[in-house]
Design a protein around this motif. Structure first.
Motif, PDB file in Angstrom:
ATOM      1  N   LEU A 127     -12.522  10.213   9.326  1.00  0.00           N
ATOM      2  CA  LEU A 127     -11.776   8.975   9.128  1.00  0.00           C
ATOM      3  C   LEU A 127     -10.307   9.182   9.438  1.00  0.00           C
ATOM      4  O   LEU A 127      -9.716  10.190   9.072  1.00  0.00           O
ATOM      5  N   GLU A 128      -9.722   8.191  10.101  1.00  0.00           N
ATOM      6  CA  GLU A 128      -8.285   8.246  10.355  1.00  0.00           C
ATOM      7  C   GLU A 128      -7.511   8.073   9.056  1.00  0.00           C
ATOM      8  O   GLU A 128      -6.484   8.689   8.832  1.00  0.00           O
ATOM      9  N   GLU A 129      -8.046   7.212   8.160  1.00  0.00           N
ATOM     10  CA  GLU A 129      -7.394   6.936   6.884  1.00  0.00           C
ATOM     11  C   GLU A 129      -8.448   6.859   5.787  1.00  0.00           C
ATOM     12  O   GLU A 129      -9.355   6.041   5.841  1.00  0.00           O
ATOM     13  N   ASN A 130      -8.378   7.762   4.831  1.00  0.00           N
ATOM     14  CA  ASN A 130      -9.260   7.722   3.675  1.00  0.00           C
ATOM     15  C   ASN A 130      -8.715   6.700   2.684  1.00  0.00           C
ATOM     16  O   ASN A 130      -7.511   6.576   2.500  1.00  0.00           O
ATOM     17  N   ILE A 131      -9.608   5.992   2.018  1.00  0.00           N
ATOM     18  CA  ILE A 131      -9.201   5.014   1.016  1.00  0.00           C
ATOM     19  C   ILE A 131      -9.376   5.636  -0.363  1.00  0.00           C
ATOM     20  O   ILE A 131     -10.392   6.254  -0.647  1.00  0.00           O
ATOM     21  N   ILE A 132      -8.378   5.482  -1.199  1.00  0.00           N
ATOM     22  CA  ILE A 132      -8.454   5.985  -2.567  1.00  0.00           C
ATOM     23  C   ILE A 132      -7.940   4.899  -3.488  1.00  0.00           C
ATOM     24  O   ILE A 132      -7.084   4.102  -3.099  1.00  0.00           O
ATOM     25  N   LYS A 133      -8.473   4.845  -4.690  1.00  0.00           N
ATOM     26  CA  LYS A 133      -8.044   3.835  -5.649  1.00  0.00           C
ATOM     27  C   LYS A 133      -7.195   4.494  -6.723  1.00  0.00           C
ATOM     28  O   LYS A 133      -7.586   5.486  -7.319  1.00  0.00           O
ATOM     29  N   TYR A 161       0.848  -1.190   0.000  1.00  0.00           N
ATOM     30  CA  TYR A 161       0.000   0.000   0.000  1.00  0.00           C
ATOM     31  C   TYR A 161       0.884   1.239   0.000  1.00  0.00           C
ATOM     32  O   TYR A 161       1.993   1.221   0.513  1.00  0.00           O
ATOM     33  N   VAL A 162       0.359   2.309  -0.580  1.00  0.00           N
ATOM     34  CA  VAL A 162       0.997   3.614  -0.450  1.00  0.00           C
ATOM     35  C   VAL A 162       0.135   4.437   0.500  1.00  0.00           C
ATOM     36  O   VAL A 162      -1.090   4.344   0.473  1.00  0.00           O
ATOM     37  N   THR A 163       0.789   5.185   1.359  1.00  0.00           N
ATOM     38  CA  THR A 163       0.074   6.114   2.245  1.00  0.00           C
ATOM     39  C   THR A 163       0.602   7.520   1.984  1.00  0.00           C
ATOM     40  O   THR A 163       1.762   7.705   1.609  1.00  0.00           O
ATOM     41  N   PHE A 164      -0.269   8.504   2.167  1.00  0.00           N
ATOM     42  CA  PHE A 164       0.130   9.899   1.980  1.00  0.00           C
ATOM     43  C   PHE A 164      -0.891  10.814   2.641  1.00  0.00           C
ATOM     44  O   PHE A 164      -1.984  10.383   3.023  1.00  0.00           O
ATOM     45  N   THR A 165      -0.520  12.071   2.800  1.00  0.00           N
ATOM     46  CA  THR A 165      -1.417  13.089   3.350  1.00  0.00           C
ATOM     47  C   THR A 165      -1.697  14.119   2.267  1.00  0.00           C
ATOM     48  O   THR A 165      -0.761  14.607   1.618  1.00  0.00           O
ATOM     49  N   ALA A 166      -2.970  14.429   2.060  1.00  0.00           N
ATOM     50  CA  ALA A 166      -3.369  15.471   1.110  1.00  0.00           C
ATOM     51  C   ALA A 166      -3.855  16.681   1.900  1.00  0.00           C
ATOM     52  O   ALA A 166      -4.681  16.548   2.801  1.00  0.00           O
ATOM     53  N   THR A 167      -3.325  17.859   1.563  1.00  0.00           N
ATOM     54  CA  THR A 167      -3.700  19.101   2.241  1.00  0.00           C
ATOM     55  C   THR A 167      -4.121  20.123   1.200  1.00  0.00           C
ATOM     56  O   THR A 167      -3.379  20.392   0.247  1.00  0.00           O
ATOM     57  N   PHE A 168      -5.313  20.707   1.373  1.00  0.00           N
ATOM     58  CA  PHE A 168      -5.808  21.751   0.485  1.00  0.00           C
ATOM     59  C   PHE A 168      -5.809  23.079   1.228  1.00  0.00           C
ATOM     60  O   PHE A 168      -6.272  23.165   2.370  1.00  0.00           O
ATOM     61  N   THR A 169      -5.267  24.117   0.577  1.00  0.00           N
ATOM     62  CA  THR A 169      -5.264  25.461   1.146  1.00  0.00           C
ATOM     63  C   THR A 169      -5.778  26.451   0.112  1.00  0.00           C
ATOM     64  O   THR A 169      -5.746  26.201  -1.094  1.00  0.00           O
ATOM     65  N   ASP A 170      -6.252  27.581   0.627  1.00  0.00           N
ATOM     66  CA  ASP A 170      -6.716  28.677  -0.221  1.00  0.00           C
ATOM     67  C   ASP A 170      -5.523  29.559  -0.554  1.00  0.00           C
ATOM     68  O   ASP A 170      -4.653  29.773   0.293  1.00  0.00           O
ATOM     69  N   ASP A 171      -5.469  30.084  -1.775  1.00  0.00           N
ATOM     70  CA  ASP A 171      -4.355  30.945  -2.160  1.00  0.00           C
ATOM     71  C   ASP A 171      -4.220  32.159  -1.254  1.00  0.00           C
ATOM     72  O   ASP A 171      -3.127  32.664  -1.032  1.00  0.00           O
ATOM     73  N   ASN A 200      -5.463  11.853   5.667  1.00  0.00           N
ATOM     74  CA  ASN A 200      -4.511  10.787   5.379  1.00  0.00           C
ATOM     75  C   ASN A 200      -5.178   9.776   4.456  1.00  0.00           C
ATOM     76  O   ASN A 200      -6.360   9.467   4.614  1.00  0.00           O
ATOM     77  N   PHE A 201      -4.413   9.260   3.500  1.00  0.00           N
ATOM     78  CA  PHE A 201      -4.949   8.326   2.513  1.00  0.00           C
ATOM     79  C   PHE A 201      -4.138   7.045   2.487  1.00  0.00           C
ATOM     80  O   PHE A 201      -2.952   7.034   2.804  1.00  0.00           O
ATOM     81  N   LYS A 202      -4.816   5.974   2.067  1.00  0.00           N
ATOM     82  CA  LYS A 202      -4.168   4.677   1.883  1.00  0.00           C
ATOM     83  C   LYS A 202      -4.721   4.067   0.599  1.00  0.00           C
ATOM     84  O   LYS A 202      -5.930   4.100   0.366  1.00  0.00           O
ATOM     85  N   ALA A 203      -3.824   3.536  -0.235  1.00  0.00           N
ATOM     86  CA  ALA A 203      -4.257   2.940  -1.498  1.00  0.00           C
ATOM     87  C   ALA A 203      -3.470   1.673  -1.780  1.00  0.00           C
ATOM     88  O   ALA A 203      -2.255   1.615  -1.569  1.00  0.00           O
TER      89      ALA A 203
END
Length: 198
Positions: free
Chosen positions: A169-175, A109-119, A130-133
């Motif tokens: 969710l502690e870990e979001n799942i993405i495909k 599996y790959v794990t990563f953190t996605a962060t969205f910010t406003d300009d 946090n994501f897991k795929a």
């Protein structure tokens, strides 16, 4: 850095005395690439951090023969490949890749953190998760199911937006989709020039 150095090998099929030795070099490693597309690029900037594959084979013994090519044995799946951080993915895609030891990926599996910010406020996250795929791979005619093959590169792609993140969710799942699998081009045949010794 680990995962950035290539490893190539060549063994001649035959050697004729006093003749140049023809060598064709082949890759012994696999390349794994992640491509992230920011679906909210017109509104938010996306950062992907802590991109890691854990419980992977990162050390083992490799051999190469001119009949069977590269093979890897004796590794233990307890290492980590760290793909780093992709900052400020705004309007385009971000990519990162490493060279890895060829191995079964059915349970990786790959794990990563996605962060969205406003300009207008790049310090305060609009959304973060946090994501897991899974990295399972269905060959569909190129390579072998669930196996990273020596000399092949694999491009895992994902599109993410702020609404993909579920804060509870502690870990979001993405495909991931594997959008491209292709072989590296082998090095050209090398024939060294022999100087006559007197």
């Amino acid at each position: 850095a680990e995962g950035t150095g290539d490893l190539i090998a060549a063994v001649p099929a035959s050697v004729t005395p006093k003749q140049p030795v023809a060598l064709t070099f082949n890759h012994m490693l696999s390349q794994v690439k992640f491509t992230f597309t920011n679906e909210d690029a017109d509104t938010y900037t996306m950062k992907i951090s802590d991109i890691k594959i854990e419980s992977a084979v990162t050390t083992c013994t490799g051999t190469y023969t001119n009949t069977d090519g590269a093979s890897w044995n004796g590794g233990t799946a307890n290492g980590t490949y760290d793909f780093g951080t992709l900052d400020n993915i705004a309007g385009t895609t971000g990519t990162t890749d490493l060279l890895v030891i060829p191995q079964n990926n059915a349970n990786l599996y790959v794990t990563f953190t996605a962060t969205f910010t406003d300009d207008s406020d790049s310090e305060t996250p609009i959304a973060e998760g946090n994501f897991k795929a899974s990295l399972k791979y269905t060959a569909n005619g190129t390579g072998t199911d669930n196996l990273w093959t020596p000399g092949y590169k694999y491009n895992y792609t994902a599109t993410i937006n702020a609404s993909t993140i579920e804060d509870t969710l502690e870990e979001n799942i993405i495909k991931f989709e594997v959008t491209a699998v292709e072989g590296w081009k082998d090095a050209t045949e090398q024939k060294p020039t022999l100087d006559k010794q007197e």
